[in-house]
Design a protein around this motif. Structure first.
Motif, PDB file in Angstrom:
ATOM      1  N   ASN A 117       2.104   8.812   5.032  1.00 57.40           N
ATOM      2  CA  ASN A 117       2.232   7.362   5.182  1.00 57.40           C
ATOM      3  C   ASN A 117       1.230   6.629   4.288  1.00 57.40           C
ATOM      4  N   GLU A 118      -0.025   7.122   4.275  1.00 53.60           N
ATOM      5  CA  GLU A 118      -1.042   6.519   3.402  1.00 53.60           C
ATOM      6  C   GLU A 118      -0.675   6.732   1.936  1.00 53.60           C
ATOM      7  N   CYS A 119      -0.119   7.909   1.641  1.00 54.78           N
ATOM      8  CA  CYS A 119       0.319   8.213   0.272  1.00 54.78           C
ATOM      9  C   CYS A 119       1.361   7.202  -0.187  1.00 54.78           C
ATOM     10  N   VAL A 120       2.366   6.979   0.630  1.00 58.09           N
ATOM     11  CA  VAL A 120       3.453   6.038   0.294  1.00 58.09           C
ATOM     12  C   VAL A 120       2.910   4.619   0.131  1.00 58.09           C
ATOM     13  N   LEU A 121       1.932   4.233   0.965  1.00 61.62           N
ATOM     14  CA  LEU A 121       1.353   2.886   0.907  1.00 61.62           C
ATOM     15  C   LEU A 121       0.809   2.584  -0.493  1.00 61.62           C
ATOM     16  N   TYR A 122       0.084   3.543  -1.082  1.00 62.11           N
ATOM     17  CA  TYR A 122      -0.505   3.306  -2.410  1.00 62.11           C
ATOM     18  C   TYR A 122       0.519   3.473  -3.533  1.00 62.11           C
ATOM     19  N   LEU A 123       1.491   4.337  -3.324  1.00 67.12           N
ATOM     20  CA  LEU A 123       2.552   4.482  -4.332  1.00 67.12           C
ATOM     21  C   LEU A 123       3.396   3.219  -4.420  1.00 67.12           C
ATOM     22  N   GLU A 124       3.616   2.577  -3.300  1.00 75.82           N
ATOM     23  CA  GLU A 124       4.418   1.346  -3.299  1.00 75.82           C
ATOM     24  C   GLU A 124       3.706   0.199  -4.004  1.00 75.82           C
ATOM     25  N   LYS A 125       2.373   0.240  -4.043  1.00 74.96           N
ATOM     26  CA  LYS A 125       1.637  -0.769  -4.810  1.00 74.96           C
ATOM     27  C   LYS A 125       1.991  -0.662  -6.299  1.00 74.96           C
ATOM     28  N   ILE A 126       2.233   0.578  -6.753  1.00 72.45           N
ATOM     29  CA  ILE A 126       2.612   0.807  -8.152  1.00 72.45           C
ATOM     30  C   ILE A 126       4.081   0.451  -8.365  1.00 72.45           C
ATOM     31  N   ILE A 127       4.929   0.945  -7.462  1.00 76.98           N
ATOM     32  CA  ILE A 127       6.374   0.735  -7.584  1.00 76.98           C
ATOM     33  C   ILE A 127       6.730  -0.747  -7.561  1.00 76.98           C
ATOM     34  N   ASN A 128       6.019  -1.509  -6.738  1.00 79.23           N
ATOM     35  CA  ASN A 128       6.321  -2.947  -6.598  1.00 79.23           C
ATOM     36  C   ASN A 128       5.649  -3.808  -7.653  1.00 79.23           C
TER      37      ASN A 128
END
Length: 514
Positions: A378-389
């Protein structure tokens, strides 16, 4: 994320340290008269403001709208003059420039002998510190004065100056051509990225050899060698020759350690060279040397002689902490790396005005990798979404690409695969749009797409099958870089062996003798 204000004066004032603000107010008080107190009042208004707003400035009653533009220009100039007067005396470039200015003052007063004496001493300092551009400027100034200040030794003096001018001009021309080549290769990197075929590889080699063959390395001084190593490094990065990257980045860093005074005179070049050396070692998975040079870099940055200013402090943070995270990723010590995350986030905020978005997103990707290795999806996805968005990530789109792929795997691992099909379609469209669809990326998409249709009893067989495919791809020169962003093979092995990915990577790190 960096929040760059539009008004240059406001940004400059906000960049000042407490000591610089105090120095400016002392400097300004010397200039204070009934006609210029307004620029000091404007400084105080902007210094107290959280954001630039002309309405607040005008509402303060300090300045009329018609005066604002000229007053801002005057204040901007006076702040720079104040900073210039308080630059640390150990900065050799400012010392040299100051001496040249003193010589010009004496020349304008007709005191030629005194001017020449200062110039000769300053020229020697410039040569000792490899400041050949300034040395050439000084020689040209000496030629001008000698043409007006007649002595009996003018003939010998003229020959001496002509020889010096020719030698300096030759070396400066080499430095300029090599720096041009380095910049052009860097421009190719930004425009087209790494080579993807033998044809592209040959084009880069032909282009590079055409420009580099004219130079004789034996005649190089410090600056010429620096640019020579720099140009060779960019050629090596472009063709993904990581061993050559290591060779030239190591020469670059060794050049500075062999000429220690140059570290403190050219700290930015020193920091960049160390970063490229550590990046090369990371790519080669040469962990023992990685640790050695990382510790040496931190030790040098903490040296009392190492210069300190906003730019250098931000670069030191960027290169030091980026590689601290890389070291833990290389070793598979993800749990031990988590203490760095709050430090990195605090420092990102502290240096936000000096970090570009790409480097900020790169930190987020490394943090996501740490969390993925610790199975905190969940924490991994949180930071990846900062890049994706992030819609502004135009440079190094491969970062956005692998963020999407890792995000897909993290969703699968967390059990949140109910929307996996839509994410696969979205990622596939993104890859096509960015025209960077490598075989590794295609294979990951195909594999994840098949997962939902495979019976649970057959999943392990599929993992083994696709792992064999990735092992083959890793041997491909133009595909192997992808595995540095995303260690898909170690992840597959963790699924096949039903073990933690961190244990797999740690085991591989221990087996490596480097």
């Amino acid at each position: 994320m960096a929040n760059h204000q539009k008004d240059s004066l406001f940004v400059l004032i906000k960049s000042l340290s407490k000591s610089e603000k105090r120095q400016f107010k002392i400097f300004a008080s010397r200039l204070e008269t009934s006609s210029n107190t307004k620029f000091i009042e404007l400084f105080n208004v902007l210094d107290k403001s959280e954001a630039y707003d002309e309405k607040i400035i005008l509402k303060s009653g300090v300045i009329k709208k018609a005066q604002l533009s000229n007053l801002k220009s005057y204040l901007y100039k006076q702040i720079l003059v104040s900073i210039r007067l308080n630059i640390p005396s150990q900065n050799i470039r400012y010392q040299l420039r100051e001496q040249i200015d003193f010589a010009a003052i004496l020349y304008n007063k007709g005191l030629y002998k005194q001017s020449l004496k200062i110039l000769d001493k300053t020229k020697q300092q410039a040569m000792e510190n490899d400041e050949k551009y300034m040395a050439y400027e000084i020689v040209e100034f000496e030629k001008l004065i000698e043409s007006q200040y007649i002595t009996r030794s003018i003939q010998g003096r003229a020959d001496e100056l002509v020889i010096q001018a020719k030698e300096l001009n030759y070396k400066n021309t080499i430095s300029s051509k090599l720096s041009n080549l380095s910049l052009q290769l860097y421009g190719i990197m930004l425009k087209t990225g790494y080579v993807r075929s033998d044809e592209e590889h040959q084009y880069i080699d032909d282009y590079f050899n055409k420009h580099i063959s004219k130079f004789d390395e034996k005649k190089f001084g410090f600056r010429e060698r620096y640019w020579y190593f720099n140009a060779n490094l960019w050629r090596s990065f472009l063709v993904q020759d990581f061993l050559s990257c290591y060779k030239f980045s190591h020469k670059w860093v060794t050049l500075f350690y062999d000429n220690r005074n140059m570290i403190f005179l050219n700290p930015v070049f020193f920091l960049k060279g160390n970063h490229y050396l550590l990046e090369s070692l990371f790519m080669l998975k040469y962990k023992s040397n990685f640790k050695k040079y990382l510790e040496l870099l931190e030790e040098t940055i903490n040296d009392p002689q190492f210069p300190i200013n906003d730019n250098i402090t931000s670069l030191s943070f960027l290169y030091l902490y980026n590689n601290k995270l890389n070291y833990h990723i290389l070793e598979g010590t993800f749990a031990e790396a988590e203490y760095l995350i709050p430090e990195v986030l605090d420092k990102i905020n502290l240096h936000s005005e000096h970090l570009d978005e790409h480097h900020e997103m790169l930190f987020y990707y490394k943090i996501a990798c740490i969390y993925f290795g610790n199975e905190k999806y969940n924490e991994c996805v949180l930071y990846l979404e900062k890049i994706i968005n992030n819609k502004n990530l135009y440079v190094r789109e491969d970062l956005a690409c692998f963020a999407r792929l890792l995000c897909l795997i993290a969703h699968y691992e967390s059990g949140k695969d109910f929307n996996l099909e839509n994410q696969l379609v979205s990622t596939y469209k993104f890859l096509i749009k960015m025209n960077d669809l490598h075989e590794v990326q295609k294979e990951i998409i195909r594999f994840l797409k098949k997962l939902s249709t495979i019976y649970p009893s057959d999943i392990k067989k599929e993992f083994i099958k696709v792992k064999e495919r990735f092992v083959e791809l890793e041997k491909n020169t133009y595909e192997k870089r992808a595995f540095l962003y995303l260690d898909i093979i170690s992840w597959l092995e963790s699924k096949i062996e039903n073990r933690k990915i961190s244990d797999i990577i740690k085991e591989k790190a221990k087996l490596s003798n480097r």
